[in-house]
Design an enzyme around this catalytic site. Structure first.
Site, PDB file in Angstrom:
ATOM      1  NE  ARG A 180      -3.854   0.690   2.018  1.00 59.17           N
ATOM      2  CZ  ARG A 180      -5.052   0.814   2.574  1.00 59.17           C
ATOM      3  NH1 ARG A 180      -5.209   1.577   3.634  1.00 59.17           N
ATOM      4  NH2 ARG A 180      -6.088   0.175   2.092  1.00 59.17           N
ATOM      5  CG  HIS A 213      -8.502   0.136  -2.586  1.00 56.53           C
ATOM      6  ND1 HIS A 213      -7.740  -0.964  -2.258  1.00 56.53           N
ATOM      7  CD2 HIS A 213      -9.101   0.533  -1.418  1.00 56.53           C
ATOM      8  CE1 HIS A 213      -7.857  -1.206  -0.956  1.00 56.53           C
ATOM      9  NE2 HIS A 213      -8.675  -0.317  -0.430  1.00 56.53           N
ATOM     10  CD  GLN A 265     -13.079  -1.878  -0.171  1.00 58.81           C
ATOM     11  OE1 GLN A 265     -12.317  -1.809   0.771  1.00 58.81           O
ATOM     12  NE2 GLN A 265     -14.276  -2.450  -0.074  1.00 58.81           N
ATOM     13  CG  ASP A 313     -13.611   6.490  -0.916  1.00 60.24           C
ATOM     14  OD1 ASP A 313     -13.513   6.419   0.321  1.00 60.24           O
ATOM     15  OD2 ASP A 313     -12.622   6.393  -1.681  1.00 60.24           O
ATOM     16  CB  CYS A 351     -14.080   1.420   0.367  1.00 56.97           C
ATOM     17  SG  CYS A 351     -13.672   3.175   0.385  1.00 56.97           S
ATOM     18  NE  ARG A 403     -10.266  -5.113   1.074  1.00 51.55           N
ATOM     19  CZ  ARG A 403      -9.533  -4.065   1.471  1.00 51.55           C
ATOM     20  NH1 ARG A 403     -10.115  -3.016   2.002  1.00 51.55           N
ATOM     21  NH2 ARG A 403      -8.224  -4.046   1.295  1.00 51.55           N
TER      22      ARG A 403
END
Ligand code: CP
Ligand code: NVA
Length: 315
Positions: free
Chosen positions: A106, A133, A136, A228, A268, A296
């Site tokens: 990340r 991402h 996700q 988001d 998310c 996830r």
């Protein structure tokens, strides 16, 4: 067993078959975990997890997931690695490849992840960059499948920033034939190059990608509503200016009222209640954000198995 790529850098790199393999295996692994059946598919394997940014879900779900698969995960804070003092990514990639069976990273720069994958001899998993991402977004379509029983022909409405999250959602929707309608403030729309490459896929799978500025237009008759944060990690200094630009780009009752009556709400997380989503919607029956967060774990386990199971380190 496996998918046609060495690394998971972007959903766009996956074929629709690869996406379906991930969703199918995630479903099986979730059932096995729920029934208490052992599924040590990565026994003895190690995942190195490089974090240059904060995380709750990604860190815990990868670490727990690896453990449930019979392997182990190492948390590597980028600031504590030599990479934080300037050791080149290409050297770090080759060194870590001598120790671990997979690298999860990340970081801000998407190019850094591409460089890591180029030089690593083990699979590299993108766990968020400023551009994308993918873990996700794959989780999100898995969650939609669980709640709606299908993907093709459904409409997702994304309201908010044209950021990493929506880029991966555009790719994912195009791959599985879901329509996606986006409402972002002027100047905050998704990256045109990403939209263009997804449109080519959408032409084959039959999905539509619509970019606009009106949340009520995007949400009209939607099956899935998604939002988001207004200011992603690394954009904290823009928080005040973004609060003005994004006012009205919120999933609230007004937006819910134009979507289908059985629409589900995804985020998310982490969420900023009162900004991109109201507390009322977050806590409503239609919100499945905690199922989504749980997933996830299952989806990333599938990704790790499909990327790491057959591969042995080339020493
Ligand atoms: N959604 C997500 O990636 O959460 P974290 O930042 O907590 O990992
Ligand atoms: N767009 C957000 C996603 C967090 C999971 C960010 O990059 O901070």
């Amino acid at each position: 067993m496996g998918i046609e790529v060495k690394d998971l850098l972007s959903v766009h790199d996956l074929s629709t078959t690869d996406v379906n393999k991930i969703l199918d295996l995630a479903k099986m692994l979730k059932a096995q975990q729920k029934s208490g059946e052992q599924h040590h598919l990565l026994k003895g394997k190690t995942l190195g997890m490089i974090f240059q940014k904060a995380s709750t879900r990604t860190r815990v779900s990868f670490e727990v997931g690896m453990w449930q698969l019979g392997g182990t995960a190492l948390f590597l804070n980028a600031n504590d690695l030599q990479i934080g003092r300037g050791e080149p990514v290409k050297d770090t990639a080759r060194v870590l490849s001598r120790y671990v069976d997979g690298i999860m990273i990340r970081t801000s720069s998407h190019d850094e992840v591409i460089e890591m994958a180029k030089y690593a001899t083990v699979p590299v998993i993108n766990a968020l960059t400023e551009m994308m991402h993918p873990c996700q977004a794959l989780t999100d379509i898995f969650t939609v499948m669980e709640h709606k029983g299908k993907l093709k022909g459904l409409k997702m409405a994304y309201i908010g920033d044209g950021n990493n999250m929506v880029h991966s959602l555009i790719h994912a929707c195009a791959k599985v034939g879901m329509d996606i309608a986006i409402a972002a403030p002027k100047g905050y729309e998704p990256d045109a190059a990403i939209v263009a490459e997804a449109l080519e896929v959408a032409a084959v799978t039959g999905s539509t990608i619509t970019i606009g500025n009106d949340p009520l237009v995007a949400a009209e008759q939607a099956d899935v509503l998604y939002t988001d944060v207004w200011a992603s990690m690394g954009r904290e200094t823009e928080q005040n200016i973004r609060k003005i630009a994004f006012a009205g780009y919120q999933i609230n009752n007004e937006v819910m009222n134009v979507a289908k009556a059985d629409a589900i709400v995804l985020h998310c997380l982490p969420a900023h209640r009162g900004e991109e989503i109201t507390d009322e919607v977050m806590e409503s029956e239609q919100s499945v954000v905690f199922d989504q967060a749980e997933n996830r774990l299952h989806v990333q386990k599938a990704i790790m198995v499909l990327l790491m199971k057959q591969r042995t380190k080339s020493l």
